[in-house]
Design a protein around this motif. Structure first.
Motif, short mmCIF file in Angstrom:
data_model
loop_
_atom_site.label_atom_id
_atom_site.label_comp_id
_atom_site.label_asym_id
_atom_site.label_seq_id
_atom_site.Cartn_x
_atom_site.Cartn_y
_atom_site.Cartn_z
N GLY A 308 7.49 -13.32 -12.20
CA GLY A 308 8.51 -12.29 -12.00
C GLY A 308 9.67 -12.45 -12.96
N ALA A 309 10.06 -13.69 -13.18
CA ALA A 309 11.20 -13.96 -14.07
C ALA A 309 10.87 -13.61 -15.52
N THR A 310 9.56 -13.51 -15.84
CA THR A 310 9.19 -13.09 -17.19
C THR A 310 8.79 -11.61 -17.22
N GLY A 311 9.01 -10.91 -16.11
CA GLY A 311 8.78 -9.45 -16.10
C GLY A 311 7.43 -9.03 -15.59
N ILE A 312 6.69 -9.96 -14.99
CA ILE A 312 5.35 -9.60 -14.49
C ILE A 312 5.34 -9.71 -12.96
N MET A 313 5.16 -8.58 -12.29
CA MET A 313 5.11 -8.59 -10.82
C MET A 313 3.69 -8.90 -10.39
N ARG A 314 3.54 -10.00 -9.63
CA ARG A 314 2.20 -10.42 -9.18
C ARG A 314 2.18 -10.53 -7.66
N PRO A 315 2.18 -9.39 -6.95
CA PRO A 315 2.27 -9.44 -5.47
C PRO A 315 1.10 -10.16 -4.82
N GLU A 316 -0.05 -10.21 -5.51
CA GLU A 316 -1.24 -10.86 -4.91
C GLU A 316 -1.07 -12.37 -4.79
N LEU A 317 -0.04 -12.93 -5.40
CA LEU A 317 0.13 -14.39 -5.36
C LEU A 317 0.70 -14.89 -4.03
N ILE A 318 1.36 -14.00 -3.29
CA ILE A 318 1.92 -14.46 -2.00
C ILE A 318 1.55 -13.48 -0.88
N ARG A 319 1.59 -13.99 0.33
CA ARG A 319 1.40 -13.13 1.50
C ARG A 319 2.21 -13.72 2.65
N PHE A 320 2.32 -12.95 3.71
CA PHE A 320 3.09 -13.41 4.86
C PHE A 320 2.23 -13.37 6.10
N VAL A 321 2.31 -14.41 6.92
CA VAL A 321 1.51 -14.44 8.14
C VAL A 321 2.14 -13.49 9.16
N ASP A 322 1.30 -12.99 10.06
CA ASP A 322 1.81 -12.18 11.16
C ASP A 322 2.58 -13.10 12.09
N GLY A 323 3.32 -12.48 12.99
CA GLY A 323 4.02 -13.31 13.97
C GLY A 323 5.49 -13.41 13.65
N TRP A 324 6.13 -14.35 14.32
CA TRP A 324 7.59 -14.44 14.31
C TRP A 324 8.05 -15.83 13.91
N SER A 325 9.27 -15.87 13.40
CA SER A 325 9.88 -17.14 13.05
C SER A 325 11.31 -17.11 13.58
N VAL A 326 11.73 -18.20 14.18
CA VAL A 326 13.10 -18.28 14.71
C VAL A 326 13.77 -19.54 14.15
#
Ligand code: AMP
Ligand code: GLY
Length: 416
Positions: A308-326
């Motif tokens: 990202g910092a070099t201008g390339i968006m790579r959304p496939e590199l991260i994901r988020f689990v369902d559920g909650w965080s407190v």
């Protein structure tokens, strides 16, 4: 990959941990850092930003991550200095960070791009402010410059408004500067975070922080006594509306105005009866929202930010689990008016099934930890339901003790 994270609080501890969990096992450095962060990252032997940038060049740092906003607007700006030195930086240029540093600039930007926000008038003097308020109470008064989180007052009546105006415009408590008289919006607040890479964006799970010191949202404002995060915090229809009416016009606006942006952008929103409206932008992740969101992240945050910092968006590199965080904050005695240092923290090793991020601690040679700041620790649990995450976070937080420790008992439970 060699990464330098800039900052020292609980947010940076959570960021460093998430980066450290990236599969490529990056080598992480932190400036100025903290004792807790230094169990995951190495310290940097420099005193100021120009020396830091020179050090990054010498060490062939692949990525600089701006955790804390102050460095983005200090001197020439961290991202500007990095760019000149050829170092990819996750965090925006100084001119773009005015979205956070100047409330007048942010309001103008919102208005120029037709993004929903409270109406506001900018004033220079006490009399102008009184005229702008008229008989419209409650009113919101925002000092335009840096004010260590104390520059905003929601005033229910004339006497509280006049007292704040005197402090800010007459006694100039925060120095000289202008003031925004803003329409008071009502509704639940939500913090939405996007990773922005030029004209593209990726939304992270939304969060809500608990700003007041005491249960039931009573007491004085603080830096945040806890946070709840999860994809289900807002429904899909509302998220779509926020994307179309707020995030996309912001990203377009940044590009149209030639404001370079690669980094996290935090949208502080109020969900009014007329729809979501922006109350503030921050050019970084939230604290303590970051501590709640990071445990939901999977994948390769290090490469995501570096690309990202070099201008390339790579959304496939991260994901988020369902559920909650407190995330439940333990604060030191007297916070937020004062903070106490040096109280021994007991029970850290007894915590299981939750993460601990340090906001204000120090370690002694014998391995004990002591308080060192207002907000001391965040204890964070994730679960399929909000209730289960909250119960776990409180159960684990209750194992930690130090003299005068403060913790709200309704974080993640009080829901609005
Ligand atoms: P800030 O220091 O900009 O984060 O603002 C502090 C708090 O003031 C926010 O979290 C809101 O609770 C409140 N606030 C800011 N702007 C408004 C507004 N226009 N209407 C109502 N509350 C506001
Ligand atoms: N949690 C609010 C902030 O980071 O500004």
């Amino acid at each position: 990959m060699k990464i330098l994270v800039v900052g020292k609080g609980g947010r940076e501890h959570a960021l460093v941990q998430a980066l450290a969990e990236s599969p490529g096992k990056p080598e992480i450095f932190c400036f100025p850092g903290s004792d807790a962060i230094f169990s995951l990252a190495r310290s940097v032997p420099v005193k100021n930003m120009p020396a830091l940038v020179a050090w990054m060049v010498e060490k062939n740092i692949d990525l600089c991550v701006a955790g804390e906003e102050s460095y983005l607007v200090k001197d020439e700006g961290l991202a500007n200095l990095c760019e000149a030195a050829g170092i990819p930086c996750w965090g925006p240029h100084k001119q773009s960070a005015q979205l956070e540093a100047s409330k007048e600039f942010a309001k103008g930007f919102l208005e120029r791009h037709g993004i929903p926000t409270g109406k506001a008038v900018v004033v220079d003097t006490f009399d102008q402010a009184v005229e702008a308020i008229g008989d419209q109470y409650p009113t919101v008064l925002k000092f335009d410059g840096l004010a260590a989180g104390k520059g905003v007052a929601v005033c229910p009546d004339e006497s509280t408004a006049h007292a704040f105006l005197k402090e800010v415009l007459v006694q100039q408590r925060f120095g000289s500067g202008r003031l925004l008289v803003e329409e008071c919006l009502t509704g639940p607040e939500v913090s939405v975070f996007a990773a922005i890479v030029d004209d593209q964006y990726l939304v992270f799970p939304p969060a809500r922080d608990y700003k007041r010191a005491l249960d039931g949202d009573a007491g004085p404002n603080t830096g945040g006594m806890g946070a709840v995060a999860g994809g289900q915090l807002i429904d899909a229809g509302l998220l779509e509306k926020i994307k179309k009416e707020i995030i996309e016009p912001t990203v377009r606006g940044l590009n149209q105005e030639g404001l370079p942006y690669r980094g996290f952008l935090y949208f502080g929103l109020i969900l009014t009866a007329e729809g979501p409206k922006v109350i503030e932008y921050n050019c970084r992740f939230g604290d303590p929202e970051c501590q709640a969101v990071m445990p939901l992240l999977r994948g390769d945050l290090a490469t995501f930010c570096q690309q990202g910092a070099t201008g390339i968006m790579r959304p496939e590199l991260i994901r988020f689990v369902d559920g909650w965080s407190v995330a439940v904050i333990l604060a030191s005695s007297g916070y937020p008016e004062i903070s106490r240092n040096g109280d021994e923290i007991k029970g850290l090793a007894d915590v299981s099934g939750a993460r601990i991020y340090h906001s204000g601690t120090k370690s002694h040679k014998d391995g004990t930890w002591v308080t060192h700041g207002g907000r001391v620790l965040a204890v964070v649990a994730t679960a399929a339901s909000r209730q289960a995450a909250a119960e776990m976070a409180h159960k684990q937080a209750a194992k930690i003790s130090f003299t005068g420790s403060q913790r709200r008992s309704d974080i993640g439970i009080l829901h609005f």
